[in-house]
Design a protein around this motif. Sequence first.
Motif, short mmCIF file in Angstrom:
data_model
loop_
_atom_site.label_atom_id
_atom_site.label_comp_id
_atom_site.label_asym_id
_atom_site.label_seq_id
_atom_site.Cartn_x
_atom_site.Cartn_y
_atom_site.Cartn_z
N TYR A 1 0.82 -1.21 0.00
CA TYR A 1 0.00 0.00 0.00
C TYR A 1 0.86 1.26 0.00
CZ TYR A 1 -4.40 -2.49 0.76
OH TYR A 1 -5.50 -3.29 0.62
N THR A 2 0.23 2.37 -0.37
CA THR A 2 0.93 3.65 -0.38
C THR A 2 1.31 4.10 1.03
OG1 THR A 2 -1.25 4.73 -0.39
CG2 THR A 2 -0.12 4.48 -2.51
N ALA A 3 0.67 3.53 2.03
CA ALA A 3 0.99 3.76 3.44
C ALA A 3 0.30 2.65 4.23
CB ALA A 3 0.52 5.14 3.91
N ASP A 4 0.59 2.59 5.50
CA ASP A 4 -0.05 1.59 6.36
C ASP A 4 -1.54 1.89 6.45
OD1 ASP A 4 -0.98 -0.06 8.39
OD2 ASP A 4 0.82 0.19 9.63
N PRO A 5 -2.41 0.99 5.96
CA PRO A 5 -3.86 1.25 5.99
C PRO A 5 -4.42 1.44 7.39
CG PRO A 5 -3.33 -0.62 4.55
CD PRO A 5 -2.08 -0.30 5.33
N ARG A 6 -3.69 0.94 8.38
CA ARG A 6 -4.15 1.13 9.76
C ARG A 6 -3.92 2.55 10.23
NH1 ARG A 6 -0.61 -3.73 12.05
NH2 ARG A 6 0.79 -2.61 10.64
N VAL A 7 -3.03 3.26 9.56
CA VAL A 7 -2.72 4.65 9.91
C VAL A 7 -3.40 5.62 8.96
CG1 VAL A 7 -0.86 6.35 10.19
CG2 VAL A 7 -0.50 3.97 10.89
N VAL A 8 -3.34 5.31 7.67
CA VAL A 8 -3.94 6.18 6.64
C VAL A 8 -5.15 5.46 6.04
CG1 VAL A 8 -3.55 7.36 4.45
CG2 VAL A 8 -1.69 7.18 6.12
N LYS A 9 -6.34 5.95 6.33
CA LYS A 9 -7.56 5.26 5.91
C LYS A 9 -7.73 5.23 4.40
CE LYS A 9 -8.61 4.49 10.15
NZ LYS A 9 -8.39 3.12 10.70
N ASP A 10 -7.20 6.24 3.69
CA ASP A 10 -7.36 6.27 2.24
C ASP A 10 -6.12 5.75 1.51
OD1 ASP A 10 -5.83 8.39 3.04
OD2 ASP A 10 -6.79 9.89 1.75
N ALA A 11 -5.29 4.98 2.21
CA ALA A 11 -4.13 4.35 1.55
C ALA A 11 -4.61 3.43 0.45
CB ALA A 11 -3.31 3.58 2.58
N GLN A 12 -3.88 3.42 -0.66
CA GLN A 12 -4.27 2.65 -1.82
C GLN A 12 -3.29 1.52 -2.11
OE1 GLN A 12 -7.23 3.38 -3.70
NE2 GLN A 12 -7.53 4.58 -1.82
N LYS A 13 -3.82 0.40 -2.56
CA LYS A 13 -2.96 -0.71 -2.95
C LYS A 13 -2.28 -0.39 -4.28
CE LYS A 13 -4.66 -4.45 -4.66
NZ LYS A 13 -5.46 -5.68 -4.79
N LEU A 14 -0.98 -0.64 -4.35
CA LEU A 14 -0.23 -0.41 -5.58
C LEU A 14 -0.36 -1.64 -6.49
CD1 LEU A 14 2.97 1.06 -3.92
CD2 LEU A 14 1.33 2.35 -5.30
N ASN A 15 -0.61 -1.41 -7.77
CA ASN A 15 -0.67 -2.53 -8.71
C ASN A 15 0.71 -3.10 -8.99
OD1 ASN A 15 -3.49 -2.31 -9.07
ND2 ASN A 15 -3.19 -0.65 -10.54
N GLU A 16 1.70 -2.20 -9.10
CA GLU A 16 3.08 -2.59 -9.36
C GLU A 16 4.03 -1.69 -8.60
OE1 GLU A 16 2.93 -4.33 -13.94
OE2 GLU A 16 3.33 -2.19 -13.62
N ILE A 17 5.21 -2.21 -8.31
CA ILE A 17 6.23 -1.43 -7.64
C ILE A 17 7.59 -2.00 -8.04
CG2 ILE A 17 6.26 -2.84 -5.53
CD1 ILE A 17 6.61 -0.26 -3.93
N SER A 18 8.60 -1.15 -8.06
CA SER A 18 9.93 -1.61 -8.46
C SER A 18 10.65 -2.27 -7.29
CB SER A 18 10.77 -0.44 -8.98
OG SER A 18 11.15 0.41 -7.91
#
Length: 279
Positions: free
Chosen positions: A50-67
Amino acid sequence: VIIVAGFQGINDDGHITTLGRGGSDLTAIALAAAIEAATSEIYTDVDGVYTADPRVVKDAQKLNEISYDEMLELASLGSKVMQTRSVEFASKYNVVFEVRSSFNNNPGTIVKQEVAYMEKVVVRGVAVDKDQAKVVVSNIADKPGTAAKVFRALAEANINVDMIVQNISEDGRTDMTFSCPTDQVLRAEKAMQTAKDEGTINYHDLVADEAVAKVSVVGIGMRSHAGVAAQMFRALHREGINIKVITTSEIKISVLIERKYMELAVQTLHDAFELERTA
């Protein structure tokens, strides 16, 4: 079908040993490399990276790909999704892997070599590590060799030093600041005191502050985009969050702040870089 214990290996002496936390990830990546598998699937308790910890940031988004590089930085900066060594291994042998949930069939996050379009997104994620301490060695000699002696003593005590800052010298003396895991503070204090007693290092005092956290922004797009640090510091300033220590690399910026502002800082930076729109 190959079935193996997911956390065991052999050390340099030929003895069977465990691979540490996340060792099953490393085993899976190593097997995939050995049999030249097209991909490896890592099943965990989250849907992906995720773009951040979903437990901390409610609107964190799952990344489709990452390097690989971004995943490695996030893993080393506090994200608990993947073991750092497994990401290094995947990068070395170019093993494409997917992080996905063991509780559903949703697509996960694919981790692979970076491609051109990845650099268009400047920041990919925000990570936080609350198990950090700031250690200040005060009134130490500012001369060649001092830093070498300090960090040799810490290395011999197996202290994992991260951030390092040295203040401006005054009358040939200065203060030196570094960060390390909180569970290594006592060892660091003992190592420095031993070096002082032996006359190897001459300093006045050592003070540890364990009420801090390290917050980082990560993205390979930083290589080709200017102003990321300014945007990060401006966002923290607007919330009245003071920065104690700063460190940077080619694709990450980390700051040490008071731990009580940790969640606010992560949410603020997530909003500042609009990560909910870029996943």
